[in-house]
Motif scaffolding. Structure first.
Motif, PDB file in Angstrom:
ATOM      1  N   GLU A  95     -53.212  39.567 -29.908  1.00  0.00           N
ATOM      2  CA  GLU A  95     -54.346  39.343 -30.811  1.00  0.00           C
ATOM      3  C   GLU A  95     -54.653  40.608 -31.627  1.00  0.00           C
ATOM      4  N   ASP A  96     -54.514  41.758 -30.970  1.00  0.00           N
ATOM      5  CA  ASP A  96     -54.799  43.024 -31.654  1.00  0.00           C
ATOM      6  C   ASP A  96     -53.694  43.404 -32.637  1.00  0.00           C
ATOM      7  N   ALA A 116     -46.449  42.302 -33.975  1.00  0.00           N
ATOM      8  CA  ALA A 116     -46.820  40.986 -33.430  1.00  0.00           C
ATOM      9  C   ALA A 116     -45.571  40.207 -33.037  1.00  0.00           C
ATOM     10  N   THR A 158     -55.618  30.396 -25.332  1.00  0.00           N
ATOM     11  CA  THR A 158     -55.897  31.835 -25.383  1.00  0.00           C
ATOM     12  C   THR A 158     -55.164  32.605 -24.289  1.00  0.00           C
ATOM     13  N   ARG A 195     -52.453  39.166 -24.313  1.00  0.00           N
ATOM     14  CA  ARG A 195     -53.762  39.770 -24.593  1.00  0.00           C
ATOM     15  C   ARG A 195     -53.671  40.814 -25.714  1.00  0.00           C
ATOM     16  N   LYS A 246     -48.995  28.583 -27.239  1.00  0.00           N
ATOM     17  CA  LYS A 246     -48.624  28.712 -28.658  1.00  0.00           C
ATOM     18  C   LYS A 246     -47.182  29.194 -28.812  1.00  0.00           C
ATOM     19  N   GLN A 253     -52.011  41.261 -34.648  1.00  0.00           N
ATOM     20  CA  GLN A 253     -51.762  40.234 -35.660  1.00  0.00           C
ATOM     21  C   GLN A 253     -51.620  40.815 -37.069  1.00  0.00           C
TER      22      GLN A 253
END
Length: 858
Positions: A827-828, A836, A661, A824, A666, A830
């Motif tokens: 994620e918003d 993204a 996270t 951070r 990733k 995606q």
């Protein structure tokens, strides 16, 4: 030079000059560069203040943009962030070049005087000189370059750095300005993932531009200073190579890429020879050498520019002609220009027709699968049934009869099985073109039993090789804590096997054993990994001496401290009487290659340090370097405490989630840095055991929480104090070179940590408690390290290296804030694929910059 003086020299020669030359960026004639350069100091200062106040990345960046009306739109903000990243990337290159250009003036803060101190002593002490020469005849240092993706400069950037170093030494401002312009136009990233051959080409830059001349220069210096024959130390410095040969967990490495890399290395080497020969040809214009010169001209030219499909080893022909030229020069021409011919001969003696030994590596599970496939498809020819051997190790060893056959692989075999059988056949061709030194080792990863090695040996004998002509060394790699624990039992079984013992005898009774640090760190933590390897070395040495085997330890520890590197030469100088140390072999990976071997000066220094360590460990062993039973027992208990603490962390339910996270783990899989996947079984869900150690360490280092380099050490030291063993531990630090180096490397890793950057996580609902646990162990470890060493701050005894680390951390702080900000926000974003992807690219670019600046990152 006192440490305070060294720090002052570093300030003047590196930090001050960096600030001066950094201003040249503002004069570059590129669109918006000046604006970016002007705004960067304000952004950096804002990041520093935000981190100090424990603000989140969003708070830091949003508040910064809030000061500027032109950065209201998200696209404008992202554009500036990308430009800041690109600007800092180039500042890192400049800092590298400035630091490397000042290498000779600044020096290093290690206590060792290097080979020069040995030469000085030998000149006044004939007996010592005799001992040193005798030791050098037995000693060898092999540096093995690996393709592990921990440094990302492409070849053109490496060349610019090299040229910058030269011009910075001369303070040639016009040329420096031109090179910075070139740097501004040169891309720092690959558009596509590199292939194994691409990686080989990248690393071959170091072979051609650094090692080729440095190795022969060191040899020449030793020959002259100690009056020793070149033939007596012709294998003193050796090189190894993994790109194209290391197929463990990398399906992109095939027998075709292995063949291409072997051909590439040979061709590059001959071009090096040809360049040198042209110099020889311009000077050696005398009678009596014509036929030798003509033959060399044809050999070098044809092999450089018209290579044939299956070349042969020409080393002896080349050496014969060079030797004859030297003879004629001495007999008839007063030895005129003989030194340039001797230099070329020395290089040919060192590199032959192969340049560097290409290691083949594969996981034991693939080799077992290949073995079983042949049993299923050729039951008559192999004479073994899968039912007979079953899963019993005893039955496997009993049924491997070392029969000879020439079994052809089939198209219906799995790809890895086909590759294994084809590369075993290919090895013969590579040896034909460059001697057995071109490829002579097959390394078995995850080696857990003797049958892993015996089975591989049998695979060779079923693939057209004979026992008499088996010119290969089989190298077990023990890496996990459990594998290291059982390594001695495996080797005893091997040494007891009559056929294997006979093979070893033909190979000079020499056995190479590789001990990997990276996975043992991931498996057991920093202290347990170091101690497990040390114990394994003691046990393996004892067994090898019992069977009269010349043992070679090949250490997978040439990177950052968290991967077993750091002050590596100090490990080798502190090996006591219980550990075999005639041959120093280690992997050199990632940014360690560029930071320690990227320039002629630094490479010469590092290689001489390793040679010095090998000589001193034999001639002047300190009593404290051979541990007593009591000392071993104390470290054993401390390692157990540290291991328990690390396992508690590893088994925490949030361990992997926290890393996935908050870190760029990733994104490591998607950026074009390596041909090898980030994890084994790349098509399956992430498991810690599948995660590559390099990705594990890199992810923690991007968080600036270098867990693999310290976690559990503080708990172990506290345990020692609580159990009234503190005086013993202090004595260990003062007398044991091994323990001292473990502690000092731990301090280096911690100096590169900065928990303030993620301090905003302390109050996070999901990860707050987990972050606090990490921070508490960091604080505990720091407290006890300072108490143990008597220092007021970490790395107090290495002020130059600490100053370098601190400057680099300062340069990359904005990159880290941008990276964590992008992670951070990703994620918003995606749901918006385009946005993204932009944030992913931003994360990827920051990874490059942070790693390149890190040099021994964690």
């Amino acid at each position: 030079m006192r440490l305070s003086q060294k720090k002052a020299v570093f300030q003047n020669e590196v930090l001050t000059r960096f600030d001066l030359y950094k201003s040249l960026f503002l004069t570059l004639p590129f669109q918006r560069v000046k604006h970016t350069g002007t705004i960067l100091p304000f952004f950096t200062n804002h990041c520093e203040q935000g981190v100090e106040a424990h603000h989140s990345p969003e708070q830091i960046i949003d508040s910064f943009f809030g000061q500027y009306e032109q950065y209201v739109k998200e696209d404008d903000r992202l554009d500036l962030l990308f430009r800041i990243v690109q600007y800092i990337e180039r500042q890192v290159v400049l800092f590298d070049a400035v630091e490397d250009s000042a290498f000779k003036k600044v020096g290093k803060s290690d206590e060792s005087g290097g080979m020069e101190s040995i030469f000085t002593l030998a000149q006044t002490n004939p007996q010592l000189k005799k001992q040193v020469v005798s030791r050098l005849k037995d000693l060898s240092v092999r540096l093995v370059l690996t393709a592990h993706p921990t440094q990302f400069y492409p070849g053109p950037v490496l060349s610019i750095i090299n040229d910058l170093i030269d011009d910075l030494k001369k303070d040639d401002i016009p040329n420096i300005h031109l090179l910075l312009q070139q740097l501004g136009k040169t891309p720092f990233i690959n558009k596509q993932k590199p292939t194994p051959v691409d990686e080989a080409i990248s690393l071959a830059w170091y072979l051609e531009n650094v090692f080729y001349s440095v190795a022969s220069g060191i040899q020449a210096k030793i020959e002259n200073e100690l009056e020793v024959s070149p033939d007596d130390i012709d294998h003193l410095i050796e090189l190894g190579f993994w790109p194209g040969g290391d197929r463990d967990g990398n399906p992109n490495v095939t027998w075709e890429s292995t063949k291409r890399v072997a051909t590439l290395l040979r061709t590059i080497l001959f071009r090096c020879y040809y360049r040198d020969f042209r110099i020889v040809k311009r000077r050696i214009t005398f009678r009596g050498v014509e036929s030798y010169m003509e033959e060399l001209q044809e050999l070098f030219y044809e092999n450089s520019f018209n290579p044939v499909e299956k070349p042969v080893d020409e080393t002896e022909r080349i050496l014969h002609n060079l030797t004859e030229i030297i003879r004629v020069l001495r007999e008839n021409h007063d030895g005129l220009f003989v030194e340039i011919v001797e230099d070329l001969r020395r290089k040919v003696q060192t590199f032959g027709c192969f340049f560097t030994t290409l290691d083949i590596r594969q996981d034991s599970s693939v080799l077992r699968e290949t073995f079983n496939w042949l049993l299923e498809n050729y039951p008559k020819e192999t004479g073994i049934s899968l039912k007979d051997i079953g899963d019993s190790e005893e039955e496997k060893e009993k049924h491997i009869a070392f029969t000879e056959a020439d079994l052809q692989e089939q198209d219906d075999a799995a790809p890895l099985v086909q590759d294994t059988l084809k590369v075993i056949r290919l090895i013969k061709d590579i040896q034909q073109s460059g001697s057995e030194r071109a490829v002579q080792r097959f390394i078995i990863s995850n080696c857990q039993q003797a049958s892993d090695i015996l089975g591989l040996m049998q695979l060779f004998l079923w693939s057209g090789w004979t026992k008499k002509g088996l010119t290969m060394d089989f190298v077990p790699l023990f890496e996990t804590v459990d594998d290291l624990k059982h390594a001695a039992d495996v080797m005893r079984s091997l040494y007891s096997n009559k056929t294997y013992a006979a093979h070893l005898k033909k190979r000079g009774n020499k056995q190479t054993i590789m001990l990997g640090f990276s996975d043992s760190t991931k498996d057991g933590g920093y202290l347990m990994a170091n101690w497990s390897i040390y114990k394994a070395k003691v046990e393996l040495t004892a067994i090898s001496r019992e069977y009269d085997v010349d043992l070679v330890f090949f250490d997978g520890r040439g990177g950052p401290p968290a991967r077993g590197g750091g002050k590596t030469q100090r490990f080798y100088s502190s090996m006591g009487k219980e550990i075999e140390n005639n041959h120093i072999q280690l992997t050199i990976q990632g940014q360690t290659i560029s930071s320690q071997y990227g320039s002629l000066d630094s490479a010469k220094y590092q290689i001489e340090q390793l040679l010095h360590a090998g000589v001193i460990s034999d001639l002047r062993q300190r009593e404290g370097d051979t541990l007593t039973a009591k000392q071993k027992n104390i470290i054993d208990q401390m390692a157990a405490e540290s291991h328990a603490k690390f396992l508690e962390l590893r088994h925490h339910k949030l361990f992997l989630k926290y890393l996935e996270t908050l870190s760029p783990l990733k994104e490591l899989a998607s950026i074009n840095i390596s041909s090898r996947p980030v994890k084994r079984n790349s098509d399956k869900e992430l498991r810690l055991e599948d995660l590559r150690a390099i990705s594990f360490v890199t992810s923690w280092s991007q968080l600036k929480q270098n867990i693999p380099g310290f976690y559990g050490v503080g708990t172990a030291l506290q345990w020692a104090e609580d159990n009234n063993l503190w005086s013993y531990v202090k004595n260990l630090y003062e007398t044991s070179g091994m323990f001292n180096t473990v502690i000092d490397n731990c301090m280096m890793s911690m100096t590169k940590s900065n928990f303030d950057i993620t301090a905003y996580m302390k109050d996070d609902k999901e990860f707050g408690e987990f972050w606090t646990m990490l921070k508490e162990e960091f604080d505990r470890t720091k407290e006890y390290l300072l108490k143990l060493t008597g220092m007021k701050e970490l790395m107090e005894n290495y002020p130059v290296e600490k100053a370098s680390i601190c400057e680099r951390e300062k340069i990359i702080l904005p990159l880290l804030i941008i990276q964590h900000y992008a992670i951070r926000l990703l994620e918003d974003k995606q749901k918006d694929d385009k946005k993204a992807e932009t944030y992913r690219k931003l994360i990827g670019r920051t990874i490059y910059g942070v790693v390149n600046a890190g040099r021994n990152l964690a």
